[in-house]
Design a protein around this motif. Structure first.
Motif, short mmCIF file in Angstrom:
data_model
loop_
_atom_site.label_atom_id
_atom_site.label_comp_id
_atom_site.label_asym_id
_atom_site.label_seq_id
_atom_site.Cartn_x
_atom_site.Cartn_y
_atom_site.Cartn_z
N ALA A 158 0.83 -1.21 0.00
CA ALA A 158 0.00 0.00 0.00
C ALA A 158 0.86 1.26 0.00
CB ALA A 158 -0.94 0.00 1.20
N ILE A 159 1.94 1.25 0.78
CA ILE A 159 2.81 2.43 0.87
C ILE A 159 3.65 2.59 -0.38
CG2 ILE A 159 4.75 3.45 2.11
CD1 ILE A 159 3.61 2.15 4.67
N ASP A 160 4.30 1.50 -0.82
CA ASP A 160 5.24 1.61 -1.94
C ASP A 160 4.55 1.70 -3.30
OD1 ASP A 160 7.34 1.50 -0.19
OD2 ASP A 160 8.35 -0.19 -1.14
N HIS A 161 3.43 1.02 -3.44
CA HIS A 161 2.80 0.91 -4.75
C HIS A 161 1.37 1.45 -4.79
CE1 HIS A 161 6.17 -1.53 -6.20
NE2 HIS A 161 6.12 -2.15 -5.03
N GLY A 162 0.77 1.68 -3.64
CA GLY A 162 -0.60 2.19 -3.60
C GLY A 162 -0.70 3.69 -3.46
N GLY A 163 0.37 4.33 -2.99
CA GLY A 163 0.37 5.78 -2.89
C GLY A 163 -0.60 6.34 -1.87
N VAL A 164 -0.88 5.58 -0.81
CA VAL A 164 -1.82 6.02 0.22
C VAL A 164 -1.12 5.99 1.58
CG1 VAL A 164 -3.96 5.47 1.44
CG2 VAL A 164 -3.87 5.30 -1.05
#
Length: 495
Positions: A158-164
């Protein structure tokens, strides 16, 4: 304007009720809008009915909506909680059943090991979809509070690829703290601690009773003389003796993250306890989850009646979500243990990994305590899991079958049991069995199916070293009533 709080996977009815009840204990949040969403209209309907009953019974201004259209539920949300289980119990059964054919005996299988890694492959594509919707339709700067396992893999993606902006939440630290206080025979509010590590391998690196430090020998003695914990927590006690720190994680969980306690079937019973699923039973959480689903469906009217009771702020749980939202909205500080990017929080773990460690929340956001270090033995076991998590997360994002197989090969327990040929065939079998939940592998699964048809690795039909049958609804009801009478029915330990 009231804050909008969305819950994805709200069909986890009991947990949704707990989270919402906690939120409604905060006066400033009682005019919130609770937006529930789930892919199961049936489960979503039950969750909505229970949440509305809680609101109505307490005469609150809270508004509630339920929608199987996730984007509609997320519109304007400031906070989004993820409680989803991708693939449900059907997929989860494969996480346990297929590895058993290759000799891998798991208690839970939702974090690493073969089952947890495959669980991550199902979850990550969904997590990225959730994040896309949050970016597009939620309130700008919305936060994702992730409760879904595998915690580190999901949060990392979520942090690295989700941008949230994502915080991973678990209750293992709180459960372990309660247990330690009980073993020492001291009131909980007199026991202070610092925990750090990675989710499900977090360590109490500093324990103090009224300011006095509790050392390893005192803690070992307390657990070994305890009439219950001495038999239920054999793995944790053994690890405490050797590593010097107590693990947050339950006996069954901890036993499957390490390569030593479940690798030989004849030794498994030496380390586990069958009094409850969490102490090491083969497929224990799958059995528990199956029984809970069946029981809930049958006894729903009783759960609905319980939802009519007044909310008691004194009984607000220590699940982190409501406390985080309260701190961000009101400025009242909250101290807890959260899953976030490391970036120097734990000095002897990689900067890019997801750690679970001590932090504070207030109106200015989440502020983690930096510069903590783990004892070398604890760091080594965490590092082994981090390497597996990194490969598994990357494979889940890219659909890289070879990297997926390498992540399973390097898993501590799988590596202690399986040869490379066995791992390669086991992963192919799991990919084929779970094809419908693995869109990122759509192009690779036909080749996996072909390899599997020519496979030469012999497997066996094995139920595991310590398997118990799923109980009937009546048996569960009777056992639950008995435990409630004895006062031992509480929160499920962190999973």
């Amino acid at each position: 304007m009231s804050v909008r709080i969305a819950i994805i996977g709200a069909g986890s009815v009991g947990f949704t009720k707990k989270l919402v009840s906690d939120i409604l204990c905060v006066p400033e949040l009682q005019d919130a809008h609770i937006a529930l969403t789930d892919i199961s209209a049936h489960n979503l309907g039950m969750a909505e009915e229970i949440v509305r009953r809680v609101v109505e019974a307490n005469g609150l201004p809270t508004t509630v909506s339920a929608d199987t259209d996730r984007r509609r539920a997320l519109e304007g949300a400031r906070y989004v909680m993820n409680c989803s289980r991708i693939g449900g119990l059907e997929a989860y059964a494969g996480d346990i059943r297929i590895p058993l054919k290759y000799g891998v005996d798991q208690c839970v299988g939702d974090t690493i090991c073969a089952g947890g890694i495959m669980y991550g492959q199902r979850n990550v594509p969904a997590i990225l979809d959730f994040c896309r919707d949050i970016r597009e339709v939620a309130e700008p700067g919305a936060r994702l509070l992730n409760y879904a396992n595998p915690m580190a893999i999901n949060t990392w993606a979520a942090i690295d690829h989700g941008g949230v902006d994502t915080i991973g939440l678990c209750h293992g630290v709180q459960n372990g703290w309660r247990q330690i206080a009980s073993a020492l025979g001291v009131p909980r509010d007199e026991l202070e601690y610092i925990c750090t590590g990675i989710n499900h391998q977090t360590w109490y690196v500093d324990l103090r009773h009224n300011g006095r430090r509790i050392d390893r020998d005192e803690l070992v003695a307390a657990f070994e003389r305890h009439p219950v914990f001495s038999s239920q927590e054999k793995v944790r006690i053994d690890v405490l003796k050797r590593f010097g720190c107590y693990s947050t994680e339950s006996n069954g969980h901890l036993s499957e993250y390490l390569p030593w306690y479940r690798k030989r079937p004849e030794e498994i019973e030496r380390w586990i306890d069958m009094s409850d699923w969490i102490h090491g039973e083969t497929g224990g959480y799958l059995r528990y989850s199956t029984e809970s689903r069946n029981w809930f469906e049958t006894d729903f009217p009783a759960f609905l009646a319980e939802a009519s009771q007044p909310i008691d702020p004194a009984r607000r749980t220590d699940e982190h979500a409501s406390h985080i939202i309260e701190a961000l909205e009101t400025g009242r500080p909250y101290r807890g243990h959260f899953n976030v990017k490391n970036k120097g929080i734990v000095t002897n773990l990689p900067a890019d990994c997801i750690v679970e460690s001590t932090g504070f929340v207030d109106r200015f956001g989440l502020n983690m305590v930096a510069g903590l270090s783990l004892p070398m033995g604890c760091a080594a076991t965490c590092q082994a899991s981090v390497d597996v998590q990194r490969m598994a997360m990357t494979a889940a994002v890219t659909g890289d079958v070879e990297l997926l197989k390498l992540s399973v090969l390097h898993d501590p327990l799988v590596g202690a049991i399986c040869s490379p040929d066995e791992v390669w065939q086991m992963v192919d079998e799991m990919l084929v069995a779970q094809e419908q939940w693995l869109p990122q592998y759509a192009e690779a699964i036909p080749a996996a199916r072909e390899r599997l048809s020519r496979g030469t690795v012999k497997t066996r039909d094995w139920a595991g070293a310590a398997r118990l049958p799923v109980r009937s609804v009546d048996e569960v009801r009777e056992a639950t009533a008995s435990r409630r009478t004895m006062g031992v029915l509480g929160q499920r330990p962190g999973a």
